[in-house]
Write a protein that holds these residues in place. Structure first.
Motif, short mmCIF file in Angstrom:
data_model
loop_
_atom_site.label_atom_id
_atom_site.label_comp_id
_atom_site.label_asym_id
_atom_site.label_seq_id
_atom_site.Cartn_x
_atom_site.Cartn_y
_atom_site.Cartn_z
N GLU A 1 0.96 -1.37 -0.06
CA GLU A 1 0.13 0.11 0.30
C GLU A 1 0.89 1.11 -0.04
OE1 GLU A 1 -3.80 1.58 -0.33
OE2 GLU A 1 -2.99 -0.45 -0.67
N LEU A 2 2.05 1.09 0.47
CA LEU A 2 3.02 2.56 0.31
C LEU A 2 3.19 2.64 -0.96
CD1 LEU A 2 5.46 1.58 3.47
CD2 LEU A 2 3.36 3.09 3.35
N ARG A 3 3.23 1.84 -1.94
CA ARG A 3 3.48 1.90 -3.35
C ARG A 3 2.33 1.90 -4.12
NH1 ARG A 3 8.32 4.26 -4.93
NH2 ARG A 3 8.16 3.02 -6.62
N ALA A 4 1.07 2.07 -3.61
CA ALA A 4 -0.10 2.00 -4.27
C ALA A 4 -0.10 2.65 -5.81
CB ALA A 4 -1.31 2.28 -3.39
N ALA A 5 0.43 3.73 -5.59
CA ALA A 5 0.47 4.77 -6.83
C ALA A 5 1.22 4.18 -8.15
CB ALA A 5 1.29 6.08 -6.71
N TYR A 6 2.07 3.03 -7.92
CA TYR A 6 2.99 2.66 -8.96
C TYR A 6 2.39 1.24 -9.08
CZ TYR A 6 5.70 6.51 -7.68
OH TYR A 6 6.06 7.88 -7.40
N ALA B 1 -7.20 -8.70 -3.06
CA ALA B 1 -6.98 -7.69 -1.96
C ALA B 1 -6.54 -5.97 -2.51
CB ALA B 1 -5.65 -8.32 -1.33
N VAL B 2 -6.03 -5.97 -3.55
CA VAL B 2 -5.93 -4.75 -3.93
C VAL B 2 -7.26 -4.10 -4.26
CG1 VAL B 2 -4.79 -3.21 -5.75
CG2 VAL B 2 -3.71 -5.16 -5.07
N LEU B 3 -8.13 -4.63 -5.00
CA LEU B 3 -9.39 -4.11 -5.36
C LEU B 3 -10.15 -3.75 -4.03
CD1 LEU B 3 -11.28 -3.08 -7.40
CD2 LEU B 3 -12.32 -5.54 -7.64
N ASP C 1 -10.46 7.17 -2.32
CA ASP C 1 -9.32 6.44 -2.80
C ASP C 1 -8.92 7.05 -4.19
OD1 ASP C 1 -7.03 4.18 -2.37
OD2 ASP C 1 -7.83 3.98 -4.55
N PRO C 2 -7.60 7.91 -4.33
CA PRO C 2 -7.41 8.24 -5.22
C PRO C 2 -6.76 7.48 -6.54
CG PRO C 2 -5.55 8.52 -3.87
CD PRO C 2 -6.77 7.83 -3.32
N HIS C 3 -6.52 6.02 -6.16
CA HIS C 3 -5.92 5.02 -7.17
C HIS C 3 -6.90 4.32 -8.10
CE1 HIS C 3 -2.29 6.28 -5.20
NE2 HIS C 3 -2.72 5.93 -4.09
N ARG D 1 -7.61 3.91 -11.09
CA ARG D 1 -7.08 3.11 -12.35
C ARG D 1 -6.42 1.70 -11.89
NH1 ARG D 1 -6.05 8.71 -13.27
NH2 ARG D 1 -6.87 9.45 -15.24
N VAL D 2 -5.83 1.85 -10.78
CA VAL D 2 -5.32 0.56 -10.20
C VAL D 2 -6.68 -0.20 -10.04
CG1 VAL D 2 -4.27 -0.72 -8.43
CG2 VAL D 2 -3.40 1.28 -9.41
N GLY D 3 -7.38 0.19 -9.40
CA GLY D 3 -8.78 -0.70 -9.25
C GLY D 3 -9.30 -1.02 -10.29
N LEU D 4 -9.33 -0.06 -11.39
CA LEU D 4 -9.93 -0.88 -12.55
C LEU D 4 -9.29 -1.78 -13.27
CD1 LEU D 4 -12.00 -0.14 -15.05
CD2 LEU D 4 -10.35 1.56 -16.06
N ALA D 5 -7.87 -1.81 -13.42
CA ALA D 5 -7.12 -2.80 -13.79
C ALA D 5 -7.23 -4.05 -13.07
CB ALA D 5 -5.69 -2.32 -13.67
N CYS D 6 -7.57 -3.98 -11.88
CA CYS D 6 -8.02 -5.13 -10.88
C CYS D 6 -9.27 -5.85 -11.30
CB CYS D 6 -8.08 -4.94 -9.56
SG CYS D 6 -6.61 -4.34 -8.65
N VAL D 7 -10.20 -4.85 -11.65
CA VAL D 7 -11.53 -5.45 -11.89
C VAL D 7 -11.49 -5.95 -13.30
CG1 VAL D 7 -13.73 -4.54 -13.08
CG2 VAL D 7 -12.84 -3.56 -10.80
#
Length: 205
Positions: free
Chosen positions: A118-123, A145-147, A155-157, A159-165
């Protein structure tokens, strides 16, 4: 730039060479002759020597790691994982491509560790996409877990959530159903979650 000999069938390598040449020109004003020479090296021992030699610029390490990784040399693994976690998305894309080609059994575990840090969630975007591509036992638990974390209000990330979905839909594991259903009300993820649930089979709730 003329394509280095022997890589005309690898567009990702050509793209990397063009990107690095532009980076060097923008920062140093000119491209050293060593750059073109390195782009043509294919000998694994020479590449490994460049990868591990102290004081090498990042572009040297990236080219050497990519060459070794796509040739299936496990000595590239650690360097490629570091590049996968780089702040530059294009560098992460290249590393992910090489890691898939490398086929090292440690890759999924490393990608899961990066994605869930989670400390590197932006990446985390490229590690998440890599997990979906690998289709490894670690993939679904890590993406779930990430989603779950990306569904927190504000939550600002996203796009990461979308990639998980999208990744969970492509993987088609029913273990992802609960978290995908939880993503349905999300304003940015809802439509993608509905599509992914359809891929899992059965109607979305």
């Amino acid at each position: 730039m003329e394509k280095p000999e022997g890589i005309s069938d690898d567009p990702e390598f050509c793209s990397m060479i063009d990107r690095l040449r532009d980076e060097i020109e923008n920062t140093e004003g000119s491209v050293p002759a060593a750059f073109g020479e390195l782009a043509r090296i294919t000998d694994p021992e020479e590449l490994h020597g460049l990868l591990t030699a102290p004081g090498q610029p990042l572009w040297t390490r990236e080219i050497a790691a990519y060459r070794l990784g796509t040739a299936g040399d496990p000595r590239a693994f650690e360097a490629l994982v570091l590049l996968l976690n780089h702040r530059d998305p294009e560098r992460c894309v290249t590393a992910a491509h090489a890691l898939v080609r490398l086929g090292d059994p440690r890759t999924a575990r490393a990608a899961a560790a990066l994605a869930t840090n989670e400390l590197r969630a932006a990446y985390a975007l490229l590690p998440v996409r890599l997990l979906a591509d690998l289709r490894a036992p670690e993939s679904v638990p890590a993406l779930v877990a990430v989603l779950e974390r990306r569904l927190v209000a504000g939550d600002p990330h996203w796009r990461v959530g979308l990639a998980c979905v999208e990744g969970l839909g492509a993987l088609g594991d029913p273990l992802a159903r609960d978290v995908l259903e939880a993503a349905l009300p999300h304003p940015r993820l809802g439509r993608a979650a509905e599509r992914s649930l359809t891929l899992l089979g059965g109607p979305a709730v």
